[in-house]
Design a protein around this motif. Structure first.
Motif, PDB file in Angstrom:
ATOM      1  N   ASP A  98       1.146  -1.218  -0.162  1.00 50.77           N
ATOM      2  CA  ASP A  98      -0.202   0.461   0.221  1.00 50.77           C
ATOM      3  C   ASP A  98       1.075   1.555  -0.030  1.00 50.77           C
ATOM      4  N   SER A 114      -5.778   6.833   5.745  1.00 49.69           N
ATOM      5  CA  SER A 114      -4.952   6.126   5.749  1.00 49.69           C
ATOM      6  C   SER A 114      -4.034   6.639   4.474  1.00 49.69           C
ATOM      7  N   HIS A 134       0.266   7.483   5.326  1.00 46.07           N
ATOM      8  CA  HIS A 134       0.936   6.997   4.449  1.00 46.07           C
ATOM      9  C   HIS A 134       1.797   8.242   4.142  1.00 46.07           C
TER      10      HIS A 134
END
Length: 126
Positions: A11, A83, A87
């Motif tokens: 991811d 998310s 990151h």
């Protein structure tokens, strides 16, 4: 090694590939993140980057949802999801702790995109 594998998850690498086209882009995004309440002019945000390069990075960041732009063209770090924020936190961590690895990954992912694009045009013999 387990920590490195966790930090450079699939991811996170997809985030790098879609959002961070160069090391300079990572540095720009991290600079914006340092003062998330501030609205930056493009010139303030980009520092030594050329205007064209800075604008290109800002457009990528805006399209990926990690920054916002106001009516005057100023930009602000504002991830649209938890998310994305995670990151960017990981990006900050690996930039500080393992910059050489991060640089290799960023350019390795970019090179793989170029190879993939070029491979699409290869003639196949039957």
């Amino acid at each position: 090694m387990a920590s490195e594998e966790t930090e450079f998850s699939d991811d996170f690498c997809q985030f790098l590939q879609s959002t961070i086209p160069a090391v300079e882009a990572a540095e720009l995004l991290l600079a914006l993140r340092c003062d998330p309440a501030r609205w930056w002019t493009l010139q303030e945000a980009c520092g030594t980057l050329s205007a064209a390069e800075g604008e290109r990075f800002v457009e990528v960041f805006e399209s990926r949802g990690v920054i916002a732009r106001d009516g005057e063209g100023r930009v602000q770090y504002r991830p649209q999801s938890d998310s994305l924020a995670a990151h960017v936190r990981t990006l900050d961590k690996v930039y500080r702790e393992r910059p050489v690895t991060l640089i290799r990954v960023i350019y390795g992912l970019r090179d793989s995109k170029i190879r993939s694009f070029a491979d699409a045009f290869k003639l196949r013999r039957k």
